[in-house]
Design a protein around this motif. Structure first.
Motif, PDB file in Angstrom:
ATOM      1  N   TYR A 188       0.817  -1.218   0.000  1.00  0.00           N
ATOM      2  CA  TYR A 188       0.000   0.000   0.000  1.00  0.00           C
ATOM      3  C   TYR A 188       0.856   1.276   0.000  1.00  0.00           C
ATOM      4  O   TYR A 188       0.625   2.183  -0.789  1.00  0.00           O
ATOM      5  N   SER A 189       1.825   1.342   0.879  1.00  0.00           N
ATOM      6  CA  SER A 189       2.622   2.569   0.987  1.00  0.00           C
ATOM      7  C   SER A 189       3.418   2.828  -0.291  1.00  0.00           C
ATOM      8  O   SER A 189       3.552   3.971  -0.739  1.00  0.00           O
ATOM      9  N   GLU A 190       3.951   1.744  -0.904  1.00  0.00           N
ATOM     10  CA  GLU A 190       4.690   1.897  -2.169  1.00  0.00           C
ATOM     11  C   GLU A 190       3.765   2.392  -3.279  1.00  0.00           C
ATOM     12  O   GLU A 190       4.157   3.208  -4.126  1.00  0.00           O
ATOM     13  N   ALA A 191       2.517   1.889  -3.278  1.00  0.00           N
ATOM     14  CA  ALA A 191       1.549   2.308  -4.293  1.00  0.00           C
ATOM     15  C   ALA A 191       1.220   3.790  -4.150  1.00  0.00           C
ATOM     16  O   ALA A 191       1.188   4.536  -5.145  1.00  0.00           O
ATOM     17  N   ILE A 192       0.980   4.231  -2.914  1.00  0.00           N
ATOM     18  CA  ILE A 192       0.659   5.640  -2.672  1.00  0.00           C
ATOM     19  C   ILE A 192       1.848   6.528  -3.028  1.00  0.00           C
ATOM     20  O   ILE A 192       1.691   7.606  -3.617  1.00  0.00           O
ATOM     21  N   SER A 193       3.073   6.048  -2.733  1.00  0.00           N
ATOM     22  CA  SER A 193       4.284   6.814  -3.076  1.00  0.00           C
ATOM     23  C   SER A 193       4.402   6.981  -4.587  1.00  0.00           C
ATOM     24  O   SER A 193       4.733   8.065  -5.083  1.00  0.00           O
ATOM     25  N   LEU A 194       4.114   5.892  -5.329  1.00  0.00           N
ATOM     26  CA  LEU A 194       4.157   5.972  -6.788  1.00  0.00           C
ATOM     27  C   LEU A 194       3.099   6.932  -7.303  1.00  0.00           C
ATOM     28  O   LEU A 194       3.358   7.738  -8.209  1.00  0.00           O
ATOM     29  N   PHE A 195       1.909   6.865  -6.714  1.00  0.00           N
ATOM     30  CA  PHE A 195       0.821   7.764  -7.128  1.00  0.00           C
ATOM     31  C   PHE A 195       1.217   9.227  -6.914  1.00  0.00           C
ATOM     32  O   PHE A 195       0.991  10.076  -7.780  1.00  0.00           O
ATOM     33  N   ARG A 196       1.817   9.531  -5.754  1.00  0.00           N
ATOM     34  CA  ARG A 196       2.239  10.907  -5.483  1.00  0.00           C
ATOM     35  C   ARG A 196       3.321  11.349  -6.470  1.00  0.00           C
ATOM     36  O   ARG A 196       3.341  12.506  -6.918  1.00  0.00           O
ATOM     37  N   ALA A 197       4.209  10.416  -6.838  1.00  0.00           N
ATOM     38  CA  ALA A 197       5.261  10.736  -7.818  1.00  0.00           C
ATOM     39  C   ALA A 197       4.643  11.043  -9.187  1.00  0.00           C
ATOM     40  O   ALA A 197       5.073  11.970  -9.882  1.00  0.00           O
ATOM     41  N   LEU A 198       3.616  10.276  -9.551  1.00  0.00           N
ATOM     42  CA  LEU A 198       2.918  10.520 -10.824  1.00  0.00           C
ATOM     43  C   LEU A 198       2.237  11.888 -10.804  1.00  0.00           C
ATOM     44  O   LEU A 198       2.213  12.596 -11.819  1.00  0.00           O
ATOM     45  N   GLU A 199       1.683  12.246  -9.643  1.00  0.00           N
ATOM     46  CA  GLU A 199       1.056  13.563  -9.512  1.00  0.00           C
ATOM     47  C   GLU A 199       2.075  14.675  -9.746  1.00  0.00           C
ATOM     48  O   GLU A 199       1.804  15.652 -10.449  1.00  0.00           O
ATOM     49  N   GLN A 200       3.258  14.521  -9.159  1.00  0.00           N
ATOM     50  CA  GLN A 200       4.295  15.541  -9.307  1.00  0.00           C
ATOM     51  C   GLN A 200       4.782  15.652 -10.748  1.00  0.00           C
ATOM     52  O   GLN A 200       5.166  16.732 -11.205  1.00  0.00           O
ATOM     53  N   MET A 201       4.760  14.508 -11.475  1.00  0.00           N
ATOM     54  CA  MET A 201       5.209  14.515 -12.872  1.00  0.00           C
ATOM     55  C   MET A 201       4.064  14.832 -13.838  1.00  0.00           C
ATOM     56  O   MET A 201       4.238  14.768 -15.046  1.00  0.00           O
ATOM     57  N   ASN A 202       2.873  15.147 -13.269  1.00  0.00           N
ATOM     58  CA  ASN A 202       1.678  15.420 -14.092  1.00  0.00           C
ATOM     59  C   ASN A 202       1.305  14.242 -14.992  1.00  0.00           C
ATOM     60  O   ASN A 202       0.818  14.422 -16.113  1.00  0.00           O
ATOM     61  N   LEU A 203       1.576  13.036 -14.508  1.00  0.00           N
ATOM     62  CA  LEU A 203       1.238  11.828 -15.271  1.00  0.00           C
ATOM     63  C   LEU A 203      -0.031  11.162 -14.730  1.00  0.00           C
ATOM     64  O   LEU A 203      -0.356  10.044 -15.088  1.00  0.00           O
ATOM     65  N   HIS A 210      -5.495  11.138 -15.756  1.00  0.00           N
ATOM     66  CA  HIS A 210      -6.379  10.183 -16.421  1.00  0.00           C
ATOM     67  C   HIS A 210      -7.203   9.470 -15.364  1.00  0.00           C
ATOM     68  O   HIS A 210      -6.682   9.074 -14.315  1.00  0.00           O
ATOM     69  N   ILE A 211      -8.484   9.275 -15.635  1.00  0.00           N
ATOM     70  CA  ILE A 211      -9.396   8.669 -14.654  1.00  0.00           C
ATOM     71  C   ILE A 211      -8.991   7.244 -14.300  1.00  0.00           C
ATOM     72  O   ILE A 211      -9.271   6.763 -13.195  1.00  0.00           O
ATOM     73  N   LEU A 212      -8.272   6.559 -15.220  1.00  0.00           N
ATOM     74  CA  LEU A 212      -7.842   5.180 -14.954  1.00  0.00           C
ATOM     75  C   LEU A 212      -6.930   5.129 -13.730  1.00  0.00           C
ATOM     76  O   LEU A 212      -7.088   4.251 -12.870  1.00  0.00           O
ATOM     77  N   ILE A 213      -5.978   6.060 -13.643  1.00  0.00           N
ATOM     78  CA  ILE A 213      -5.052   6.087 -12.513  1.00  0.00           C
ATOM     79  C   ILE A 213      -5.827   6.290 -11.216  1.00  0.00           C
ATOM     80  O   ILE A 213      -5.607   5.587 -10.216  1.00  0.00           O
ATOM     81  N   TYR A 214      -6.755   7.255 -11.205  1.00  0.00           N
ATOM     82  CA  TYR A 214      -7.526   7.545  -9.990  1.00  0.00           C
ATOM     83  C   TYR A 214      -8.445   6.386  -9.625  1.00  0.00           C
ATOM     84  O   TYR A 214      -8.664   6.109  -8.434  1.00  0.00           O
ATOM     85  N   SER A 215      -8.982   5.696 -10.628  1.00  0.00           N
ATOM     86  CA  SER A 215      -9.857   4.542 -10.342  1.00  0.00           C
ATOM     87  C   SER A 215      -9.079   3.456  -9.618  1.00  0.00           C
ATOM     88  O   SER A 215      -9.577   2.835  -8.667  1.00  0.00           O
ATOM     89  N   ILE A 216      -7.839   3.223 -10.066  1.00  0.00           N
ATOM     90  CA  ILE A 216      -7.000   2.198  -9.420  1.00  0.00           C
ATOM     91  C   ILE A 216      -6.687   2.602  -7.978  1.00  0.00           C
ATOM     92  O   ILE A 216      -6.761   1.781  -7.052  1.00  0.00           O
TER      93      ILE A 216
END
Length: 591
Positions: free
Chosen positions: A438-453, A456-462
């Motif tokens: 879980y923590s690794e997933a949230i860290s990756l999500f935050r990194a994607l947010e910072q890179m503006n990646l 897309h609704i798919l990322i948020y759905s996951i």
């Protein structure tokens, strides 16, 4: 005389295409010799027997050693032979040498240069040659114009081709069916099929009769756009005008029909074509094989392959790849590898598509050793894995509970020159959540947010699904509420995830309210959404509201899924005395 004195600056500029042979780059020092008329004729007549570019270059040496020089027509014939050998830069170099030796260049010569430049995808230089022809008083032919128009279209510069055709017509030159066909084909190739149809109608109004090539190009474009009925309508219109379809015409229609699952109509068209004496080729059969493979009808696909072989048509790499992919989709990996072996035995080399299908197949059945072995094999053979190859491997590693290894694979793919895409990050993100990182997933999500990646609704759905699965409903609700502000359109899949999360926490009223909000926001619930809500209601034994939504589902044509049905059966056993309610449910869902 003017032509001899002129240095043809454009030909000098074409030095970038010169063939690096020393005798073409430096003046010839061979002594000229006089020969009898008979010997000259014998030598020049032997030109047609030239088979290699080296022989052609030796022949050119003999020609320039003659005194007097052969005619420009003879030089043009030699250059045309070199062009047929597909040595376009060499042909341009020979023409440059002719010019430097004082051979009077004519329209045919410059047409050869234009043809070579267009085939080298340097049509812009071909336009310069056209301008030169006008400047020095050489009349361009329809072949000149058509070659440049076609070259521009092949390179995707259709608008420029249209402009050239219009300017040429304004100068008094008439475009022919080939010109119009090249423009129509170019428009269809860049996806402007509707513009191509408009151009066709405009040309027809002017009384110009188009050939089957133009109609076939539009039919192919319509089929690729999913407009198969319109393509068949144009086919009827074409045949009504007495224009007979060719194999290419039938192939594009058969493929179009197959791509949309209309293989029975494709079979009728195939029979019609064969009755007219037009025999199917490998493209025809491959389209039918591919359709059967996509439908999972492997036995029928094998029958078609058997028939085509009996007709003397050998399968190509596309045919074999379709069969390999079909076996992989059905987890028949032994059969897929057997097709690969047959493909190699028949002389068809496996490509990136072949290996990607096989790697995906092995990943599906969680045999990562075999998948990684195939990756090494394809790289050793000089094939570059594409984004689909890497995504299949990343997904496979996540399936075998190795999402961190999948994350590391991103660095490997980047070393091979392939950047991850949205799908790549979605696969890893989903894998991290499902494998309890879980923590690794949230860290990756935050990194994607910072890179503006993350846009897309798919990322948020996951992420929402992961949060709900880990009992982080408040975090999920907060994130869900931010989606409209981020400019993201919430789809039915995202709504269903949130409804499922609310039901899991026992917040059925909130789940019901969210379902009503879906309708209000223009996103109607689907069968999955209703099943999720009914399951939540059944788990807290809210029979009345369950029945309400089951009735609503039936009215919308939706059915109860396996989980809903199992919960209903469980509910029956708990209320055996309520015969009327049991009869109602049996009538409603057939359990």
């Amino acid at each position: 005389m003017l032509l001899r004195r002129r240095r043809f600056p454009i030909l000098q500029h074409l030095g970038v295409f010169s063939n690096p042979r020393s005798f073409l780059l430096h003046p010839l020092h061979s002594p000229q010799y006089s020969s009898s008329k008979r010997n000259r004729e014998q030598l020049l007549n032997s030109m047609r027997d030239l088979k290699t570019v080296d022989a052609a270059l030796d022949f050119f040496n003999k020609m320039v050693a003659m005194n007097p020089f052969p005619s420009v027509k003879d030089f043009n014939c030699l250059c045309s032979i070199v062009v047929k050998m597909k040595h376009y830069t060499t042909a341009i170099s020979l023409i440059k040498r002719m010019h430097s030796l004082g051979v009077k260049i004519d329209s045919w010569t410059l047409n050869i240069v234009v043809n070579c430049l267009c085939r080298l995808k340097r049509t812009v230089f071909g336009l310069s040659i056209l301008g030169l022809m006008f400047k020095i008083g050489l009349e361009p032919t329809v072949v000149t114009i058509n070659t440049i128009v076609n070259g521009l279209c092949v390179e995707g510069n259709v608008e420029q081709a249209l402009g050239l055709a219009e300017r040429i017509e304004n100068m008094g030159y008439e475009s022919d069916s080939y010109t119009h066909g090249a423009i129509i084909n170019g428009l269809c190739k860049v996806g402007d099929t509707s513009v191509a149809i408009g151009y066709l109608r405009k040309v027809e109004k002017r009384g110009c009769k188009l050939n089957v090539v133009a109609y076939s190009a539009i039919m192919d474009g319509l089929c690729k756009d999913g407009l198969v009925p319109e393509a068949l309508g144009l086919w009827s219109e074409m045949t009504g005008k007495g224009i007979q379809p060719t194999l290419v015409t039938y192939n594009c229609l058969i493929k179009g029909l197959c791509d949309f699952g209309r293989w029975q109509d494709a079979a009728i068209l195939l029979g019609m074509m064969m009755k007219k004496g037009i025999m199917p080729d490998v493209q025809t059969f491959s389209a039918i094989v591919d359709n059967f493979c996509k439908e999972g009808m492997i036995t029928r696909a094998e029958s078609v392959i058997g028939f085509m072989v009996r007709m003397g048509v050998e399968p190509n790499d596309f045919t074999y790849n379709a069969m390999i992919n079909a076996h992989c989709l059905q987890n028949q990996m032994k059969e897929a590898m057997d097709v690969l072996d047959m493909m190699v035995r028949k002389g068809c080399l496996p490509c990136t598509v072949t290996y990607t299908s096989l790697i995906h197949g092995w990943c599906k059945i969680k045999n990562m050793n075999k998948a990684m072995s195939l990756l090494c094999e394809m790289i050793n053979k000089g094939l570059s894995p594409n984004i689909c190859t890497w995504n299949a491997l990343i997904g496979g590693l996540c399936k075998v509970w190795k999402p961190l290894a999948a994350k590391e694979l991103i660095f490997t793919m980047q070393k091979h020159g392939q950047l991850p895409n949205l799908r790549t990050y979605a696969i890893i993100l989903d894998g991290l959540f499902k494998c309890n990182f879980y923590s690794e997933a949230i860290s990756l999500f935050r990194a994607l947010e910072q890179m503006n990646l993350d846009r897309h609704i798919l990322i948020y759905s996951i992420v929402l699904d992961g949060m709900c699965s880990f009992g982080k409903l408040n975090d999920a609700r907060e994130l869900f509420s931010c989606l409209p502000a981020k400019g993201l359109k919430i789809n039915v899949y995202t709504y269903t995830i949130m409804i499922k999360g609310l039901c899991k926490e026992g917040l059925l009223d909130d789940a019901e309210d969210l379902l009503m909000n879906m309708e209000e926001n223009g996103c109607p619930p689907n069968a999955c959404t209703y099943n999720v809500l009914v399951q939540g209601l059944l788990r807290i034994y809210d029979i009345l509201r369950s029945a309400k939504y089951l009735q609503l589902m039936k009215g919308k044509g939706f059915s109860a899924d396996a989980t809903t049905t199992e919960l209903l059966i469980s509910s029956f056993s708990g209320i055996k005395g309520e015969n009327a309610f049991q009869e109602f449910l049996q009538k409603l869902v057939g359990v």
